[in-house]
Design a protein around this motif. Structure first.
Motif, PDB file in Angstrom:
ATOM      1  N   ASP A 117      30.992  35.172   6.331  1.00  0.00           N
ATOM      2  CA  ASP A 117      31.009  34.005   7.227  1.00  0.00           C
ATOM      3  C   ASP A 117      31.848  34.248   8.488  1.00  0.00           C
ATOM      4  O   ASP A 117      31.611  33.612   9.520  1.00  0.00           O
ATOM      5  N   TYR A 118      32.842  35.150   8.416  1.00  0.00           N
ATOM      6  CA  TYR A 118      33.643  35.418   9.617  1.00  0.00           C
ATOM      7  C   TYR A 118      32.759  36.036  10.701  1.00  0.00           C
ATOM      8  O   TYR A 118      32.846  35.669  11.876  1.00  0.00           O
ATOM      9  N   LEU A 119      31.922  36.951  10.282  1.00  0.00           N
ATOM     10  CA  LEU A 119      31.012  37.572  11.243  1.00  0.00           C
ATOM     11  C   LEU A 119      29.962  36.575  11.726  1.00  0.00           C
ATOM     12  O   LEU A 119      29.718  36.466  12.941  1.00  0.00           O
ATOM     13  N   SER A 120      29.379  35.806  10.813  1.00  0.00           N
ATOM     14  CA  SER A 120      28.310  34.899  11.260  1.00  0.00           C
ATOM     15  C   SER A 120      28.845  33.816  12.193  1.00  0.00           C
ATOM     16  O   SER A 120      28.192  33.451  13.177  1.00  0.00           O
ATOM     17  N   ALA A 121      30.068  33.325  11.931  1.00  0.00           N
ATOM     18  CA  ALA A 121      30.646  32.315  12.832  1.00  0.00           C
ATOM     19  C   ALA A 121      30.960  32.935  14.198  1.00  0.00           C
ATOM     20  O   ALA A 121      30.807  32.296  15.241  1.00  0.00           O
ATOM     21  N   SER A 122      31.391  34.197  14.195  1.00  0.00           N
ATOM     22  CA  SER A 122      31.696  34.887  15.454  1.00  0.00           C
ATOM     23  C   SER A 122      30.420  35.065  16.268  1.00  0.00           C
ATOM     24  O   SER A 122      30.418  34.889  17.503  1.00  0.00           O
ATOM     25  N   LEU A 123      29.334  35.407  15.602  1.00  0.00           N
ATOM     26  CA  LEU A 123      28.054  35.569  16.306  1.00  0.00           C
ATOM     27  C   LEU A 123      27.555  34.224  16.830  1.00  0.00           C
ATOM     28  O   LEU A 123      26.970  34.145  17.921  1.00  0.00           O
ATOM     29  N   ALA A 124      27.795  33.160  16.070  1.00  0.00           N
ATOM     30  CA  ALA A 124      27.391  31.823  16.527  1.00  0.00           C
ATOM     31  C   ALA A 124      28.163  31.449  17.799  1.00  0.00           C
ATOM     32  O   ALA A 124      27.595  30.866  18.741  1.00  0.00           O
ATOM     33  N   LEU A 125      29.447  31.773  17.836  1.00  0.00           N
ATOM     34  CA  LEU A 125      30.218  31.511  19.060  1.00  0.00           C
ATOM     35  C   LEU A 125      29.673  32.347  20.220  1.00  0.00           C
ATOM     36  O   LEU A 125      29.516  31.849  21.338  1.00  0.00           O
ATOM     37  N   ALA A 126      29.364  33.602  19.951  1.00  0.00           N
ATOM     38  CA  ALA A 126      28.808  34.476  20.999  1.00  0.00           C
ATOM     39  C   ALA A 126      27.502  33.890  21.537  1.00  0.00           C
ATOM     40  O   ALA A 126      27.268  33.889  22.756  1.00  0.00           O
ATOM     41  N   ASP A 127      26.657  33.376  20.657  1.00  0.00           N
ATOM     42  CA  ASP A 127      25.400  32.757  21.095  1.00  0.00           C
ATOM     43  C   ASP A 127      25.674  31.551  21.990  1.00  0.00           C
ATOM     44  O   ASP A 127      24.997  31.345  23.007  1.00  0.00           O
ATOM     45  N   CYS A 128      26.653  30.734  21.606  1.00  0.00           N
ATOM     46  CA  CYS A 128      27.005  29.560  22.435  1.00  0.00           C
ATOM     47  C   CYS A 128      27.438  30.000  23.831  1.00  0.00           C
ATOM     48  O   CYS A 128      27.069  29.384  24.828  1.00  0.00           O
ATOM     49  N   ILE A 129      28.236  31.060  23.883  1.00  0.00           N
ATOM     50  CA  ILE A 129      28.730  31.541  25.179  1.00  0.00           C
ATOM     51  C   ILE A 129      27.564  32.035  26.037  1.00  0.00           C
ATOM     52  O   ILE A 129      27.425  31.669  27.206  1.00  0.00           O
ATOM     53  N   ALA A 130      26.706  32.853  25.441  1.00  0.00           N
ATOM     54  CA  ALA A 130      25.587  33.414  26.217  1.00  0.00           C
ATOM     55  C   ALA A 130      24.603  32.323  26.630  1.00  0.00           C
ATOM     56  O   ALA A 130      24.157  32.280  27.783  1.00  0.00           O
ATOM     57  N   GLN A 131      24.268  31.426  25.695  1.00  0.00           N
ATOM     58  CA  GLN A 131      23.262  30.396  25.990  1.00  0.00           C
ATOM     59  C   GLN A 131      23.754  29.394  27.029  1.00  0.00           C
ATOM     60  O   GLN A 131      22.950  28.795  27.748  1.00  0.00           O
ATOM     61  N   SER A 132      25.059  29.202  27.103  1.00  0.00           N
ATOM     62  CA  SER A 132      25.591  28.262  28.105  1.00  0.00           C
ATOM     63  C   SER A 132      25.900  28.976  29.424  1.00  0.00           C
ATOM     64  O   SER A 132      26.497  28.387  30.326  1.00  0.00           O
ATOM     65  N   GLU A 133      25.503  30.255  29.518  1.00  0.00           N
ATOM     66  CA  GLU A 133      25.684  31.063  30.724  1.00  0.00           C
ATOM     67  C   GLU A 133      27.148  31.181  31.121  1.00  0.00           C
ATOM     68  O   GLU A 133      27.486  31.245  32.310  1.00  0.00           O
ATOM     69  N   ARG A 134      27.998  31.186  30.102  1.00  0.00           N
ATOM     70  CA  ARG A 134      29.401  31.497  30.339  1.00  0.00           C
ATOM     71  C   ARG A 134      29.611  32.998  30.157  1.00  0.00           C
ATOM     72  O   ARG A 134      28.774  33.683  29.576  1.00  0.00           O
ATOM     73  N   SER A 135      30.744  33.482  30.658  1.00  0.00           N
ATOM     74  CA  SER A 135      31.107  34.881  30.474  1.00  0.00           C
ATOM     75  C   SER A 135      32.092  35.006  29.324  1.00  0.00           C
ATOM     76  O   SER A 135      32.884  34.093  29.068  1.00  0.00           O
ATOM     77  N   LEU A 136      32.044  36.154  28.667  1.00  0.00           N
ATOM     78  CA  LEU A 136      33.025  36.485  27.627  1.00  0.00           C
ATOM     79  C   LEU A 136      34.062  37.441  28.217  1.00  0.00           C
ATOM     80  O   LEU A 136      33.711  38.437  28.859  1.00  0.00           O
ATOM     81  N   LEU A 153      26.059  40.299  24.983  1.00  0.00           N
ATOM     82  CA  LEU A 153      25.222  41.198  25.807  1.00  0.00           C
ATOM     83  C   LEU A 153      23.749  41.076  25.422  1.00  0.00           C
ATOM     84  O   LEU A 153      22.865  41.059  26.287  1.00  0.00           O
ATOM     85  N   ALA A 154      23.491  40.959  24.108  1.00  0.00           N
ATOM     86  CA  ALA A 154      22.100  40.828  23.638  1.00  0.00           C
ATOM     87  C   ALA A 154      21.467  39.541  24.148  1.00  0.00           C
ATOM     88  O   ALA A 154      20.239  39.461  24.299  1.00  0.00           O
ATOM     89  N   GLY A 155      22.295  38.523  24.417  1.00  0.00           N
ATOM     90  CA  GLY A 155      21.799  37.262  24.969  1.00  0.00           C
ATOM     91  C   GLY A 155      21.826  37.241  26.481  1.00  0.00           C
ATOM     92  O   GLY A 155      21.793  36.173  27.089  1.00  0.00           O
ATOM     93  N   ASP A 156      21.910  38.436  27.101  1.00  0.00           N
ATOM     94  CA  ASP A 156      21.946  38.578  28.562  1.00  0.00           C
ATOM     95  C   ASP A 156      23.178  37.951  29.185  1.00  0.00           C
ATOM     96  O   ASP A 156      23.154  37.542  30.351  1.00  0.00           O
ATOM     97  N   GLY A 157      24.254  37.854  28.402  1.00  0.00           N
ATOM     98  CA  GLY A 157      25.502  37.303  28.939  1.00  0.00           C
ATOM     99  C   GLY A 157      26.351  38.386  29.573  1.00  0.00           C
ATOM    100  O   GLY A 157      26.124  39.583  29.396  1.00  0.00           O
ATOM    101  N   LYS A 158      27.338  37.928  30.325  1.00  0.00           N
ATOM    102  CA  LYS A 158      28.260  38.836  31.012  1.00  0.00           C
ATOM    103  C   LYS A 158      29.507  39.016  30.145  1.00  0.00           C
ATOM    104  O   LYS A 158      30.074  38.030  29.647  1.00  0.00           O
ATOM    105  N   VAL A 159      29.928  40.272  29.957  1.00  0.00           N
ATOM    106  CA  VAL A 159      31.090  40.560  29.109  1.00  0.00           C
ATOM    107  C   VAL A 159      32.095  41.421  29.871  1.00  0.00           C
ATOM    108  O   VAL A 159      31.758  42.511  30.349  1.00  0.00           O
TER     109      VAL A 159
END
Ligand code: AMP
Length: 200
Positions: A30-49, A67-73
Motif C-alpha cells: 500500500d505504501y507504493l500504491s498510495a505513492s503512485l496515486a499521489l503521483a497521478d494526482c500531481i501529473a493529472q492536475s498539471e503540477r510539477s513534482l 513522468l509517465a503521466g507527462d508531468g514535469k519532474v
C-alpha cells in the motif's frame, strides 16, 4: 531558479509540489500504491513534482509515475549521493548540489507546497525541517502528510503529546495537514491558511 509552466496551468494553485519519501519502498504494498496515486494526482492536475532526484524506492517510483503521466519532474541530489541513491537519468531537470543543506534549500525554493509520504530518517528530517522553518515564519508554504494505512499515527500522537505538554503551540502543531487520500490532502493544502502566529 524559476519554474517555467505552460500557459494553461498558470492558474493552478500550488503548481509545484515537493514530495519527501523513502529511498526504500517499505514492506506493505500500500505504501507504493498510495505513492503512485499521489503521483497521478500531481501529473493529472498539471503540477510539477520536486523531489530528491533518486531512482530508488518510493522516490524513484513517484518520479517515474509523474513522468509517465507527462508531468514535469525536478530532482535535486547532492553529488555525494549521485551513485549511492542513483540519480534518476530521465528527469525533466536534475540539479546536483554540493551538499545536503544546499539540496534541501533548492527543493524548498522550487516548490509551492510540501508533502511527506512514508519514509525513514531522511524523510522525517526533511519533513521536520520544513515544519520548523514554517514555525519560525521562514516560509508560508503548506505542508501535508499522506498517512497511508496509519503509518504516521504514532508520530501524530507524539506531536499531540508534545503540544499537550506545553512544548508546541497548537497553531504550530496544526501546520501539518494530514489525510489518507492524496486528492483530499492536496485540496487541504490548497485551502490552507498561512500561519499568523510565528514563533519568533
Ligand atoms: P529515507 O527516508 O531515510 O529513505 O531518506 C529519504 C531521502 O531523504 C533520501 O534521499 C535522503 O538522502 C534524504 N535526506 C535528507 N536529509 C537527510 C539527512 N539529514 N540524513 C539522511 N538522509 C537525508
Amino acid at each position: 531558479m524559476s519554474l517555467s509552466t505552460s500557459s494553461n496551468v498558470t492558474n493552478v494553485p500550488l503548481r509545484s509540489i515537493c514530495v519527501f519519501c523513502g529511498s526504500s519502498a517499505g514492506v506493505e504494498p500500500d505504501y507504493l500504491s498510495a505513492s503512485l496515486a499521489l503521483a497521478d494526482c500531481i501529473a493529472q492536475s498539471e503540477r510539477s513534482l520536486v523531489y530528491g532526484g533518486a531512482d530508488i524506492g518510493l522516490m524513484g517510483a513517484v518520479a517515474d509515475r509523474v513522468l509517465a503521466g507527462d508531468g514535469k519532474v525536478i530532482g535535486v541530489i547532492p553529488k555525494s549521493l549521485v551513485d549511492v541513491e542513483i540519480a534518476h537519468p530521465g528527469l525533466t531537470e536534475l540539479h546536483v548540489t554540493d551538499g545536503m543543506h544546499e539540496r534541501k534549500a533548492k527543493m524548498a525554493e522550487c516548490c509551492d507546497a510540501f508533502i511527506a509520504l512514508p519514509g525513514g530518517l531522511g524523510t522525517l528530517e526533511e519533513l521536520f525541517e520544513v515544519l520548523t522553518w514554517a514555525q519560525l515564519g521562514y516560509h508560508q508554504k503548506p505542508i501535508g502528510l499522506l498517512n497511508v494505512n496509519g503509518f504516521y499515527d504514532s508520530l501524530l500522537a507524539f506531536l499531540d503529546h508534545s503540544a499537550a505538554q506545553g512544548f508546541m503551540k497548537l497553531a504550530h502543531r496544526d501546520l501539518l495537514h494530514v489525510a489518507s487520500d492524496p486528492n483530499t490532502l492536496i485540496e487541504r493544502l490548497v485551502s490552507a491558511k498561512p500561519l499568523t502566529a510565528a514563533k519568533l
